[in-house]
Design a protein around this motif. Structure first.
Motif, PDB file in Angstrom:
ATOM      1  N   ILE A   1      12.159   4.179  51.189  1.00  0.00           N
ATOM      2  CA  ILE A   1      12.720   2.884  50.809  1.00  0.00           C
ATOM      3  C   ILE A   1      13.396   2.987  49.453  1.00  0.00           C
ATOM      4  CG2 ILE A   1      12.153   0.495  50.202  1.00  0.00           C
ATOM      5  CD1 ILE A   1       9.969   0.622  52.344  1.00  0.00           C
ATOM      6  N   PHE A   2      12.778   3.725  48.513  1.00  0.00           N
ATOM      7  CA  PHE A   2      13.336   3.899  47.172  1.00  0.00           C
ATOM      8  C   PHE A   2      14.665   4.648  47.227  1.00  0.00           C
ATOM      9  CE2 PHE A   2      13.769   6.661  43.437  1.00  0.00           C
ATOM     10  CZ  PHE A   2      13.858   5.694  42.440  1.00  0.00           C
ATOM     11  N   ILE A   3      14.734   5.696  48.019  1.00  0.00           N
ATOM     12  CA  ILE A   3      15.959   6.488  48.149  1.00  0.00           C
ATOM     13  C   ILE A   3      17.077   5.631  48.744  1.00  0.00           C
ATOM     14  CG2 ILE A   3      17.042   8.416  49.343  1.00  0.00           C
ATOM     15  CD1 ILE A   3      15.300   9.255  47.029  1.00  0.00           C
ATOM     16  N   ILE A   4      16.763   4.880  49.807  1.00  0.00           N
ATOM     17  CA  ILE A   4      17.760   4.024  50.462  1.00  0.00           C
ATOM     18  C   ILE A   4      18.253   2.956  49.496  1.00  0.00           C
ATOM     19  CG2 ILE A   4      18.126   2.327  52.306  1.00  0.00           C
ATOM     20  CD1 ILE A   4      16.152   3.978  53.995  1.00  0.00           C
ATOM     21  N   SER A   5      17.360   2.382  48.702  1.00  0.00           N
ATOM     22  CA  SER A   5      17.735   1.349  47.732  1.00  0.00           C
ATOM     23  C   SER A   5      18.684   1.899  46.687  1.00  0.00           C
ATOM     24  CB  SER A   5      16.480   0.780  47.058  1.00  0.00           C
ATOM     25  OG  SER A   5      15.632   0.187  48.019  1.00  0.00           O
ATOM     26  N   CYS A   6      18.380   3.094  46.201  1.00  0.00           N
ATOM     27  CA  CYS A   6      19.253   3.726  45.210  1.00  0.00           C
ATOM     28  C   CYS A   6      20.638   3.983  45.790  1.00  0.00           C
ATOM     29  CB  CYS A   6      18.632   5.043  44.731  1.00  0.00           C
ATOM     30  SG  CYS A   6      17.184   4.803  43.691  1.00  0.00           S
ATOM     31  N   PHE A   7      20.683   4.430  47.038  1.00  0.00           N
ATOM     32  CA  PHE A   7      21.957   4.716  47.698  1.00  0.00           C
ATOM     33  C   PHE A   7      22.789   3.440  47.846  1.00  0.00           C
ATOM     34  CE2 PHE A   7      24.377   4.905  51.674  1.00  0.00           C
ATOM     35  CZ  PHE A   7      25.259   5.937  51.369  1.00  0.00           C
ATOM     36  N   LEU A   8      22.126   2.364  48.302  1.00  0.00           N
ATOM     37  CA  LEU A   8      22.826   1.099  48.473  1.00  0.00           C
ATOM     38  C   LEU A   8      23.312   0.554  47.144  1.00  0.00           C
ATOM     39  CD1 LEU A   8      20.535  -0.648  51.142  1.00  0.00           C
ATOM     40  CD2 LEU A   8      22.823   0.337  51.500  1.00  0.00           C
ATOM     41  N   PHE A   9      22.507   0.713  46.099  1.00  0.00           N
ATOM     42  CA  PHE A   9      22.883   0.231  44.769  1.00  0.00           C
ATOM     43  C   PHE A   9      24.096   0.989  44.251  1.00  0.00           C
ATOM     44  CE2 PHE A   9      22.625   0.647  40.145  1.00  0.00           C
ATOM     45  CZ  PHE A   9      22.715  -0.690  39.777  1.00  0.00           C
ATOM     46  N   SER A  10      24.094   2.312  44.452  1.00  0.00           N
ATOM     47  CA  SER A  10      25.220   3.117  43.982  1.00  0.00           C
ATOM     48  C   SER A  10      26.495   2.748  44.716  1.00  0.00           C
ATOM     49  CB  SER A  10      24.923   4.608  44.145  1.00  0.00           C
ATOM     50  OG  SER A  10      24.800   4.940  45.505  1.00  0.00           O
ATOM     51  N   CYS A  11      26.412   2.488  46.023  1.00  0.00           N
ATOM     52  CA  CYS A  11      27.592   2.101  46.797  1.00  0.00           C
ATOM     53  C   CYS A  11      28.117   0.755  46.329  1.00  0.00           C
ATOM     54  CB  CYS A  11      27.262   2.028  48.283  1.00  0.00           C
ATOM     55  SG  CYS A  11      26.967   3.655  49.016  1.00  0.00           S
ATOM     56  N   THR A  12      27.172  -0.170  46.106  1.00  0.00           N
ATOM     57  CA  THR A  12      27.564  -1.503  45.645  1.00  0.00           C
ATOM     58  C   THR A  12      28.206  -1.433  44.283  1.00  0.00           C
ATOM     59  OG1 THR A  12      25.717  -2.453  46.863  1.00  0.00           O
ATOM     60  CG2 THR A  12      26.744  -3.838  45.171  1.00  0.00           C
ATOM     61  N   LYS A  13      27.658  -0.615  43.400  1.00  0.00           N
ATOM     62  CA  LYS A  13      28.181  -0.476  42.054  1.00  0.00           C
ATOM     63  C   LYS A  13      29.576   0.113  42.086  1.00  0.00           C
ATOM     64  CE  LYS A  13      27.022   1.413  37.525  1.00  0.00           C
ATOM     65  NZ  LYS A  13      26.055   2.198  36.740  1.00  0.00           N
ATOM     66  N   GLU A  14      29.792   1.133  42.925  1.00  0.00           N
ATOM     67  CA  GLU A  14      31.092   1.776  43.029  1.00  0.00           C
ATOM     68  C   GLU A  14      32.116   0.790  43.573  1.00  0.00           C
ATOM     69  OE1 GLU A  14      33.232   5.604  45.204  1.00  0.00           O
ATOM     70  OE2 GLU A  14      31.083   5.245  45.414  1.00  0.00           O
ATOM     71  N   HIS A  15      31.705  -0.051  44.513  1.00  0.00           N
ATOM     72  CA  HIS A  15      32.623  -1.015  45.106  1.00  0.00           C
ATOM     73  C   HIS A  15      32.951  -2.141  44.126  1.00  0.00           C
ATOM     74  CE1 HIS A  15      34.512  -3.444  48.182  1.00  0.00           C
ATOM     75  NE2 HIS A  15      33.742  -4.469  47.793  1.00  0.00           N
ATOM     76  N   THR A  16      31.973  -2.518  43.323  1.00  0.00           N
ATOM     77  CA  THR A  16      32.151  -3.650  42.411  1.00  0.00           C
ATOM     78  C   THR A  16      32.937  -3.268  41.176  1.00  0.00           C
ATOM     79  OG1 THR A  16      30.021  -4.472  43.176  1.00  0.00           O
ATOM     80  CG2 THR A  16      30.931  -5.477  41.184  1.00  0.00           C
ATOM     81  N   TYR A  17      32.787  -2.043  40.707  1.00  0.00           N
ATOM     82  CA  TYR A  17      33.435  -1.613  39.471  1.00  0.00           C
ATOM     83  C   TYR A  17      34.301  -0.378  39.721  1.00  0.00           C
ATOM     84  CZ  TYR A  17      29.725  -4.529  37.560  1.00  0.00           C
ATOM     85  OH  TYR A  17      28.869  -5.557  37.297  1.00  0.00           O
ATOM     86  N   PRO A  18      35.401  -0.527  40.470  1.00  0.00           N
ATOM     87  CA  PRO A  18      36.253   0.641  40.742  1.00  0.00           C
ATOM     88  C   PRO A  18      37.025   1.045  39.500  1.00  0.00           C
ATOM     89  CG  PRO A  18      37.304  -1.355  41.559  1.00  0.00           C
ATOM     90  CD  PRO A  18      35.932  -1.760  41.068  1.00  0.00           C
ATOM     91  N   PHE A  19      37.361   2.341  39.410  1.00  0.00           N
ATOM     92  CA  PHE A  19      38.193   2.798  38.305  1.00  0.00           C
ATOM     93  C   PHE A  19      39.628   2.333  38.550  1.00  0.00           C
ATOM     94  CE2 PHE A  19      34.743   5.931  38.235  1.00  0.00           C
ATOM     95  CZ  PHE A  19      34.388   5.830  36.894  1.00  0.00           C
ATOM     96  N   PRO A  20      40.317   1.767  37.528  1.00  0.00           N
ATOM     97  CA  PRO A  20      41.702   1.318  37.724  1.00  0.00           C
ATOM     98  C   PRO A  20      42.625   2.506  37.984  1.00  0.00           C
ATOM     99  CG  PRO A  20      41.127   1.276  35.382  1.00  0.00           C
ATOM    100  CD  PRO A  20      39.859   1.563  36.146  1.00  0.00           C
ATOM    101  N   GLU A  21      43.557   2.311  38.889  1.00  0.00           N
ATOM    102  CA  GLU A  21      44.498   3.380  39.215  1.00  0.00           C
ATOM    103  C   GLU A  21      45.559   3.474  38.121  1.00  0.00           C
ATOM    104  OE1 GLU A  21      47.600   4.651  42.786  1.00  0.00           O
ATOM    105  OE2 GLU A  21      46.135   3.047  43.073  1.00  0.00           O
ATOM    106  N   GLU A  22      45.720   4.642  37.525  1.00  0.00           N
ATOM    107  CA  GLU A  22      46.664   4.830  36.425  1.00  0.00           C
ATOM    108  C   GLU A  22      48.093   4.890  36.954  1.00  0.00           C
ATOM    109  OE1 GLU A  22      46.034   4.845  33.276  1.00  0.00           O
ATOM    110  OE2 GLU A  22      43.838   4.848  33.351  1.00  0.00           O
ATOM    111  N   ARG A  23      49.042   4.344  36.146  1.00  0.00           N
ATOM    112  CA  ARG A  23      50.456   4.453  36.465  1.00  0.00           C
ATOM    113  C   ARG A  23      51.093   5.497  35.546  1.00  0.00           C
ATOM    114  NH1 ARG A  23      53.642  -1.106  36.634  1.00  0.00           N
ATOM    115  NH2 ARG A  23      52.256  -1.684  34.929  1.00  0.00           N
ATOM    116  N   ASN A  24      51.953   6.321  36.115  1.00  0.00           N
ATOM    117  CA  ASN A  24      52.660   7.313  35.318  1.00  0.00           C
ATOM    118  C   ASN A  24      53.769   6.645  34.522  1.00  0.00           C
ATOM    119  OD1 ASN A  24      51.323   9.727  36.113  1.00  0.00           O
ATOM    120  ND2 ASN A  24      52.352   9.619  38.081  1.00  0.00           N
ATOM    121  N   ALA A  25      54.205   7.323  33.472  1.00  0.00           N
ATOM    122  CA  ALA A  25      55.362   6.886  32.703  1.00  0.00           C
ATOM    123  C   ALA A  25      56.458   7.923  32.873  1.00  0.00           C
ATOM    124  CB  ALA A  25      54.996   6.723  31.233  1.00  0.00           C
ATOM    125  N   ILE A  26      57.713   7.508  32.706  1.00  0.00           N
ATOM    126  CA  ILE A  26      58.847   8.422  32.807  1.00  0.00           C
ATOM    127  C   ILE A  26      59.648   8.371  31.513  1.00  0.00           C
ATOM    128  CG2 ILE A  26      60.991   8.966  34.005  1.00  0.00           C
ATOM    129  CD1 ILE A  26      59.851   7.878  36.530  1.00  0.00           C
TER     130      ILE A  26
END
Length: 250
Positions: A8-33
């Protein structure tokens, strides 16, 4: 029991990590020219396009670009826009500017058309400033590498390298003699080239910068102009310049 709690502890950690990744995604960088005028890494404040050097039709102004940021995984296009200047007096067209995947620098043209009978800028100087059109893919580059200033003229004027040139370049006077506007216009009409540099090299097939010719080609142009001038003289008489002196070639 302990094993069930552990699962149960392992599954909870996995679900928490997935939720965290979904909630706080890294912003996609834009290139400059970065964009600039000049040869290679040399940055010029502006480029002068002289319509007097162009036969009726299409010419181009070449600019450099360099990508700043992450390498592209696929082909991506960018666009330019005119932001100020005499945009209603110049017939300009942008090319299709595609940066290939894993490519980060190169050169592209801005096309300049000269219609028959074009008389703009014969007694004045014009200017257009081009910049990158920002998009979801690209931002403008560094401030000093963010615009292209093109100056427009439509009159013959003495090239900077007519009497002065630094080795390994030769002066134009070495092959064409004393300067005059009429002589230079005759050279342009005869050779189809203007504002060119003359480079000394012994290489069989040298790689030269834009609008640069070899000393061998310059000697050929010299003889071409001599023959054309003789044909002109036989048909119309001596070609006189703006100083009322006869045009001659060494």
């Amino acid at each position: 029991m302990h094993q069930s709690k552990f699962l149960i502890f392992i599954i909870s950690c996995f679900l928490f990590s997935c939720t965290k990744e979904h909630t706080y995604p890294f912003p996609e960088e834009r290139n400059a020219i970065n964009i600039w005028l000049g040869s290679g890494t040399v940055v010029e404040d502006s480029f002068t396009h002289n319509f007097a050097y162009t036969i009726t039709g299409r010419d181009s102004v070449m600019f450099n670009y360099r990508l700043s940021g992450f390498p592209l995984k696929h082909d991506t296009q960018f666009e330019l826009q005119a932001v100020s200047g005499d945009t209603n007096r110049v017939y300009y067209t942008f090319g299709k500017y595609t940066i290939k995947a894993r490519q980060y620098e190169g050169r592209f043209p801005i096309y300049i058309d000269k219609p028959a009978g074009y008389t703009e800028f014969t007694n004045s100087t014009g200017k257009i400033v081009f910049k990158l059109k920002e998009s979801t893919d690209f931002l403008e580059g560094a401030e000093e590498l963010s615009d292209l200033t093109v100056i427009f003229k439509n009159a013959v004027s003495k090239p900077d390298n007519w009497d002065v040139a630094t080795s390994p370049y030769f002066t134009m006077s070495k092959y064409f003699g004393t300067y005059s506007n009429v002589k230079y216009a005759f050279i342009i009409q005869t050779t189809g080239m203007a504002n060119f540099k003359i480079y000394y090299t012994v290489a069989k097939d040298p790689v030269l910068a834009d609008n640069t010719i070899t000393a061998t080609q310059a000697a050929y142009f010299q003889n071409l102009c001599k023959a054309a001038l003789l044909a002109y003289k036989n048909k119309y008489g001596p070609l006189m310049d703006e100083n009322n002196s006869e045009v001659v070639f060494p």
